[in-house]
Scaffold this active site. Structure first.
Site, PDB file in Angstrom:
ATOM      1  N   ASP A  87       0.842  -1.200   0.000  1.00 62.35           N
ATOM      2  CA  ASP A  87       0.000   0.000   0.000  1.00 62.35           C
ATOM      3  C   ASP A  87       0.875   1.247   0.000  1.00 62.35           C
ATOM      4  OD1 ASP A  87      -2.593   1.281   0.269  1.00 62.35           O
ATOM      5  OD2 ASP A  87      -2.070   1.688   2.356  1.00 62.35           O
TER       6      ASP A  87
HETATM    7  C1  LIG Z   1      -4.344  13.858   1.217  1.00 59.16           C
HETATM    8  C2  LIG Z   1      -3.085  13.251   0.817  1.00 59.16           C
HETATM    9  C3  LIG Z   1      -1.900  13.591   1.652  1.00 59.16           C
HETATM   10  C4  LIG Z   1      -0.611  12.951   1.210  1.00 59.16           C
HETATM   11  C5  LIG Z   1      -0.716  11.456   1.009  1.00 59.16           C
HETATM   12  C6  LIG Z   1       0.630  10.844   0.722  1.00 59.16           C
HETATM   13  C7  LIG Z   1       0.485   9.416   0.341  1.00 59.16           C
HETATM   14  C8  LIG Z   1       1.765   8.700   0.354  1.00 59.16           C
HETATM   15  C9  LIG Z   1       1.811   7.411  -0.341  1.00 59.16           C
HETATM   16  C10 LIG Z   1       0.555   6.599  -0.215  1.00 59.16           C
HETATM   17  C11 LIG Z   1       0.619   5.667   0.926  1.00 59.16           C
HETATM   18  C12 LIG Z   1      -0.700   5.260   1.485  1.00 59.16           C
HETATM   19  C13 LIG Z   1      -1.753   4.908   0.479  1.00 59.16           C
HETATM   20  C14 LIG Z   1      -3.039   4.776   1.221  1.00 59.16           C
HETATM   21  O1  LIG Z   1      -3.132   3.990   2.128  1.00 59.16           O
HETATM   22  S1  LIG Z   1      -4.303   5.796   0.805  1.00 59.16           S
HETATM   23  C15 LIG Z   1      -5.492   5.430   2.099  1.00 59.16           C
HETATM   24  C16 LIG Z   1      -6.411   4.295   1.734  1.00 59.16           C
HETATM   25  N1  LIG Z   1      -7.332   4.712   0.721  1.00 59.16           N
HETATM   26  C17 LIG Z   1      -8.416   5.419   1.017  1.00 59.16           C
HETATM   27  O2  LIG Z   1      -8.678   5.748   2.164  1.00 59.16           O
HETATM   28  C18 LIG Z   1      -9.296   5.797  -0.131  1.00 59.16           C
HETATM   29  C19 LIG Z   1     -10.750   5.857   0.269  1.00 59.16           C
HETATM   30  N2  LIG Z   1     -11.591   6.076  -0.914  1.00 59.16           N
HETATM   31  C20 LIG Z   1     -11.810   7.324  -1.377  1.00 59.16           C
HETATM   32  O3  LIG Z   1     -11.381   8.317  -0.802  1.00 59.16           O
HETATM   33  C21 LIG Z   1     -12.604   7.420  -2.638  1.00 59.16           C
HETATM   34  O4  LIG Z   1     -13.371   6.258  -2.821  1.00 59.16           O
HETATM   35  C22 LIG Z   1     -11.717   7.663  -3.892  1.00 59.16           C
HETATM   36  C23 LIG Z   1     -10.944   9.002  -3.742  1.00 59.16           C
HETATM   37  C24 LIG Z   1     -10.726   6.497  -4.116  1.00 59.16           C
HETATM   38  C25 LIG Z   1     -12.600   7.751  -5.137  1.00 59.16           C
HETATM   39  O5  LIG Z   1     -13.672   8.614  -4.863  1.00 59.16           O
HETATM   40  P1  LIG Z   1     -14.068   9.839  -5.807  1.00 59.16           P
HETATM   41  O6  LIG Z   1     -15.446  10.237  -5.417  1.00 59.16           O
HETATM   42  O7  LIG Z   1     -12.999  10.873  -5.767  1.00 59.16           O
HETATM   43  O8  LIG Z   1     -14.011   9.239  -7.256  1.00 59.16           O
HETATM   44  P2  LIG Z   1     -15.119   8.372  -8.023  1.00 59.16           P
HETATM   45  O9  LIG Z   1     -15.863   7.461  -7.118  1.00 59.16           O
HETATM   46  O10 LIG Z   1     -15.881   9.320  -8.890  1.00 59.16           O
HETATM   47  O11 LIG Z   1     -14.167   7.459  -8.932  1.00 59.16           O
HETATM   48  C26 LIG Z   1     -13.330   7.998  -9.930  1.00 59.16           C
HETATM   49  C27 LIG Z   1     -12.965   6.875 -10.857  1.00 59.16           C
HETATM   50  O12 LIG Z   1     -12.192   5.902 -10.111  1.00 59.16           O
HETATM   51  C28 LIG Z   1     -12.887   4.649 -10.097  1.00 59.16           C
HETATM   52  N3  LIG Z   1     -12.739   4.049  -8.776  1.00 59.16           N
HETATM   53  C29 LIG Z   1     -12.767   4.701  -7.613  1.00 59.16           C
HETATM   54  N4  LIG Z   1     -12.571   3.844  -6.590  1.00 59.16           N
HETATM   55  C30 LIG Z   1     -12.422   2.634  -7.140  1.00 59.16           C
HETATM   56  C31 LIG Z   1     -12.177   1.359  -6.619  1.00 59.16           C
HETATM   57  N5  LIG Z   1     -12.061   1.151  -5.312  1.00 59.16           N
HETATM   58  N6  LIG Z   1     -12.053   0.337  -7.465  1.00 59.16           N
HETATM   59  C32 LIG Z   1     -12.158   0.512  -8.795  1.00 59.16           C
HETATM   60  N7  LIG Z   1     -12.372   1.723  -9.353  1.00 59.16           N
HETATM   61  C33 LIG Z   1     -12.515   2.761  -8.539  1.00 59.16           C
HETATM   62  C34 LIG Z   1     -14.335   4.963 -10.397  1.00 59.16           C
HETATM   63  O13 LIG Z   1     -14.997   3.858 -10.972  1.00 59.16           O
HETATM   64  C35 LIG Z   1     -14.168   6.110 -11.365  1.00 59.16           C
HETATM   65  O14 LIG Z   1     -13.816   5.594 -12.626  1.00 59.16           O
HETATM   66  P3  LIG Z   1     -14.515   6.136 -13.964  1.00 59.16           P
HETATM   67  O15 LIG Z   1     -15.979   5.894 -13.779  1.00 59.16           O
HETATM   68  O16 LIG Z   1     -14.168   7.598 -14.039  1.00 59.16           O
HETATM   69  O17 LIG Z   1     -13.909   5.329 -15.079  1.00 59.16           O
END
Ligand SMILES: CCCCCCCCCCCCCC(=O)SCCNC(=O)CCNC(=O)[C@H](O)C(C)(C)COP(=O)(O)OP(=O)(O)OC[C@H]1O[C@@H](n2cnc3c(N)ncnc32)[C@H](O)[C@@H]1OP(=O)(O)O
Length: 161
Positions: A87
């Site tokens: 992740d």
């Molecule tokens: C704030 C950041 C600070 C810095 C961070 C540094 C990170 C460092 C490194 C990282 C390390 C840690 C990493 C971590 O641990 S990140 C932490 C774990 N992840 C989360 O907590 C994410 C929780 N989920 C969300 O926030 C929302 O559901 C997201 C933002 C993902 C989408 O919700 P949003 O309302 O914005 O978008 P949408 O629903 O219109 O979807 C848009 C498109 O995406 C497609 N889609 C969406 N979800 C899925 C899915 N599950 N499977 C398949 N497809 C999916 C969807 O079909 C659509 O496609 P299309 O119809 O356009 O073709």
């Protein structure tokens, strides 16, 4: 677990996380701040120790030590610890490639049991970008014959970053 095992588990071994020729160390905290603390927050601890690199093509690599506190099956890493590494590292790979994302979906295939107290290598690649969807693939291995896990990570870009 015997008391003598506990003592050896809390000892602080030195661990070689050096990279390969052609890899440049990647300063992940300067890009994403404290977001890597869960996995990478204790560089001298007994859970994970990680160091990130990029190669000449800018692919993200990591050397990762799975310490005694990642144990699941006796002597081997817990699946959740492997998923946590995937992740962080695959999400970071997207950030390092210029995509501010969160992880929407992560599939991990556990291919072989990963011995604890071992340094393994992670490699990653951005395989596709379609609109807000960024697909990253990665694997954890120690050599060509020994792949411990493969990950497919669907990342979704977040607005305003
Ligand atoms: C704030 C950041 C600070 C810095 C961070 C540094 C990170 C460092 C490194 C990282 C390390 C840690 C990493 C971590 O641990 S990140 C932490 C774990 N992840 C989360 O907590 C994410 C929780 N989920 C969300 O926030 C929302 O559901 C997201 C933002 C993902 C989408 O919700 P949003 O309302 O914005 O978008 P949408 O629903 O219109 O979807 C848009 C498109 O995406 C497609 N889609 C969406 N979800 C899925 C899915 N599950 N499977 C398949 N497809 C999916 C969807 O079909 C659509 O496609 P299309 O119809 O356009 O073709």
């Amino acid at each position: 677990m015997s008391a003598s095992n506990r003592v050896s588990d809390t000892a602080n071994p030195s661990v070689d996380l050096s990279g390969e020729e052609g890899w440049n160390e990647f300063d992940a905290p300067s890009l994403v701040g404290d977001s890597l603390r869960f996995v990478s927050g204790e560089p001298d601890g007994n859970r994970f120790r990680t160091r990130y690199y990029r190669d000449a093509e800018q692919h993200l690599h990591a050397r990762i030590w799975f310490g005694p506190e990642t144990e699941g099956p006796p002597g081997h890493a817990h699946g959740g610890s492997i998923a946590a590494v995937m992740d962080e590292a695959l999400g970071l790979a997207a950030w390092a490639a210029g995509y501010p994302i969160v992880v929407g979906n992560l599939n991990v295939s556990f291919r072989a049991m990963l011995p604890i107290k071992k340094v393994v290598t992670l490699e990653s690649q951005v395989v596709s970008v379609e609109g807000r969807k960024v697909m990253i693939h990665g694997k954890l291995f120690c050599d060509e014959e020994t792949v411990y896990a493969e990950g497919q990570c669907l990342c979704i870009t977040i607005p305003g970053r």
